[in-house]
Design an enzyme around this catalytic site. Structure first.
Site, PDB file in Angstrom:
ATOM      1  CE  LYS A 268      -6.014   7.068  -7.058  1.00  0.00           C
ATOM      2  NZ  LYS A 268      -6.579   6.384  -5.878  1.00  0.00           N
ATOM      3  CG  ASP A 273      -3.399   8.445  -1.855  1.00  0.00           C
ATOM      4  OD1 ASP A 273      -3.535   9.473  -1.164  1.00  0.00           O
ATOM      5  OD2 ASP A 273      -4.234   7.517  -1.890  1.00  0.00           O
ATOM      6  CE  LYS A 280      -3.270   6.044   1.011  1.00  0.00           C
ATOM      7  NZ  LYS A 280      -4.473   5.250   1.261  1.00  0.00           N
ATOM      8  CG  ASP A 291      -3.106   5.872  -5.480  1.00  0.00           C
ATOM      9  OD1 ASP A 291      -3.789   4.904  -5.857  1.00  0.00           O
ATOM     10  OD2 ASP A 291      -3.573   6.840  -4.845  1.00  0.00           O
ATOM     11  CG  ASP A 350      -6.372   7.938   1.963  1.00  0.00           C
ATOM     12  OD1 ASP A 350      -5.759   8.134   0.880  1.00  0.00           O
ATOM     13  OD2 ASP A 350      -6.168   6.962   2.698  1.00  0.00           O
ATOM     14  CD  GLU A 352      -6.353   9.682  -3.484  1.00  0.00           C
ATOM     15  OE1 GLU A 352      -6.870   9.379  -2.392  1.00  0.00           O
ATOM     16  OE2 GLU A 352      -5.797   8.843  -4.222  1.00  0.00           O
ATOM     17  NE  ARG A 354     -13.901   7.696  -3.553  1.00  0.00           N
ATOM     18  CZ  ARG A 354     -14.355   6.819  -2.673  1.00  0.00           C
ATOM     19  NH1 ARG A 354     -15.589   6.934  -2.202  1.00  0.00           N
ATOM     20  NH2 ARG A 354     -13.601   5.814  -2.277  1.00  0.00           N
TER      21      ARG A 354
END
Ligand code: BES
Ligand code: MN
Ligand code: ZN
Length: 501
Positions: A268, A273, A280, A291, A350, A352, A354
């Site tokens: 990933k 993020d 967030k 991230d 959020d 995201e 996956r």
């Protein structure tokens, strides 16, 4: 840093410093005893006077010890002899390195590698010592205008082994550890880089660097236009709110002398993020530059692999993307069509990771992989479950899960398995699409893996959630370089090169 092994007696060493252990309470290790004999009781006298108890991590630096050829002797407290375990050993090595680095010894001969560590052999002790040393000497200061460097930094360590027979084992441990440390360093450097510099294009440049540095690595970059053609609607949606183009880097390492099915490592790579429209909270949001820790870990493992030139075919994929809120951003409520054809209702922008990974997991089907391991800072829930000590491991294939658990145990880069039972799948049900991207209350790490598992039916698959292990917060903030060591160990094992053989 230079490392080597030798098999000699402590009193014969002519070095800037020799490092020997002292156990609690005031008990000399056998090498310390040898030094004590030759110096006519100099060391035991000091201990008797109470200068060193031998508690784990205590340090006492001596100069001009009578009859000793080396300039300094560093006595290192190792705790109770029977309690010396892996964790203590690593802590002791760390303290030793810091002490040497700060006290002007540019080289040292270290006898701590001869101590008995529960259940561990010479290979392990030396490999851990080299990895710990490199870890400890790392700093990320390329963006500081004034760099603080020690005036006389440590440059060379010789580890002693008890018998000459163990020299090749020690050398092998150093080779492996140095390759892993190179990978760990790449991982840390790219992960620590701020998100205004490290965007998906920067990630792809790091991949390209591997291509130019190693003959058997080639790199391809999949850009947004190609993603469009491939139908990667889910991956593209996440990047839509960002000015930085989503880019997926595909790093092919061909080390086997046949075209056997590759192992695929997928990371990933959210270079930032923000949460997107489901923004967030502000606190510690800067840490969401990490991230992309999964991509950094894969890049690092590929680098280590290339250094080791293992006879395997491995493909590393960095799924680069940035999650930002914007007029063009995807929203809660949107229904996306993934590359697999399955539709997903977005309930939280959020979640995201996956959405990016699922299309990458479908993309890699074209390689007909032997196994796939994805690595991701996927869920805050994993930090709640396992904290910062263990990476979460979830898998639909028991043998692969066990291989990874073994690798984590061997490398000291720990992982812990969580279940992936069918029962959890129903938490993803959607009234409007095939499923949602949000598992609702409870078991957030598992439901995220459940989501991914719906895209992995064509191969053996394992998932590593490194949300708690990829970086440290607080005063000592920084990338840990995990799970490069575990992944490289897995590859070493696959190549039949575990340990000293
Ligand atoms: N990158 C985060 C996960 C994360 C959060 C890792 C904090 C490390 C520390 C991920 O994209 C995310 O935001 N996950 C959400 C999922 C939720 C909306 C289902 C989370 O964990 O809160
Ligand atoms: Mn997120
Ligand atoms: Zn994320």
């Amino acid at each position: 840093m230079e490392f080597s092994v030798k098999s000699g007696s402590p009193e014969k060493q002519r070095s800037a410093c020799i490092v020997v252990g002292v156990f609690e309470p005031r008990r000399l290790s056998s090498t310390a005893e040898q030094l004590d004999d030759i110096s006519e009781g100099y060391i035991s006298n000091l201990l008797r006077r109470g200068d060193l108890e031998g508690k784990s991590g205590q340090m006492l630096l001596l100069h001009n010890v009578p009859n000793i050829l080396s300039e300094r002797v560093l006595l290192v407290g190792c705790g109770k002899e029977r309690d010396l375990d892996e964790r203590q050993y690593r802590q002791i090595i760390n303290k030793t390195i810091n002490t040497l680095n700060e006290t002007g010894s540019m080289e040292a001969v270290c006898f701590l590698s001869e101590l008995h560590v529960k259940g561990r052999d010479t290979y392990w002790k030396i490999r851990q010592a080299v990895e710990a040393t490199q870890d400890c000497l790392y700093s990320f200061n390329s963006l500081k205008t004034r760099k603080e460097e020690p005036r006389r930094p440590l440059r060379k360590i010789v580890f002693n082994v008890p018998t000459r027979r163990e020299l090749p084992i020690g050398e092998r441990a150093i080779t492996h550890a140095l390759a892993i440390s190179i990978g760990v360093k790449s991982c840390k450097n790219v992960a620590n880089m701020p998100p205004n510099i490290c965007n998906p294009a920067y990630l792809s440049e790091q991949a390209k660097t591997l291509e130019s540095d190693y003959d058997n690595i080639s790199v391809e970059i999949v850009d947004e236009q190609q993603m469009e053609e491939l139908g990667m609607g889910s991956y593209l949606a996440v990047g839509r709110g960002s000015e930085n183009e989503s880019l997926m880097s595909v790093i092919k390492y061909s080390g086997a002398n046949d075209d056997s099915a590759p192992i695929v490592l997928l990371g990933k790579g959210l270079t930032f993020d923000s949460g997107g429209i489901s923004l967030k909270p502000g606190a510690a949001m800067d840490e969401m530059k990490y991230d992309m820790g999964g991509a950094a870990g894969v890049l690092g493992a590929m680098h280590a692999l290339a250094e080791l030139q293992l006879p395997l075919n491995v493909i590393g994929v960095l799924a680069g993307c940035e999650n930002m809120p914007d007029a063009n951003a995807y929203r809660p409520g949107d229904i996306l069509t993934t590359m697999s054809g399955q539709t997903v209702e977005v309930l939280n922008t959020d979640a995201e990771g996956r959405l990016v990974l699922c299309d990458a997991l479908t993309y890699i089907e074209r390689f007909d992989p032997e196994s796939v391991i994805d690595v991701a800072t996927l869920t805050g829930a994993c930090v709640v479950a396992l904290g910062s000590h263990a990476t979460g491991l979830l898998s639909t294939h028991n043998p692969l899960a066990h291989e990874l658990l073994n690798a984590s145990e061997q490398s000291g880069d720990r992982a812990w398995r969580l279940p992936l039972w069918e029962d959890y799948q129903e938490q993803l049900e959607s009234p409007f699409a095939d499923f949602t991207n949000l598992g609702g209350k409870g078991a957030g790490t598992i439901t995220a893996a459940c989501f991914l598992s719906r895209f992995t039916k064509k191969y053996h698959w394992a998932h590593l959630d490194i949300a708690g292990t990829a970086w440290r917060s607080g005063a000592n903030k920084g990338s840990t370089g995990r799970p490069v060591s575990m992944l490289t160990q897995f590859l070493l094992n696959r190549a039949g090169q575990e340990q000293g053989e």
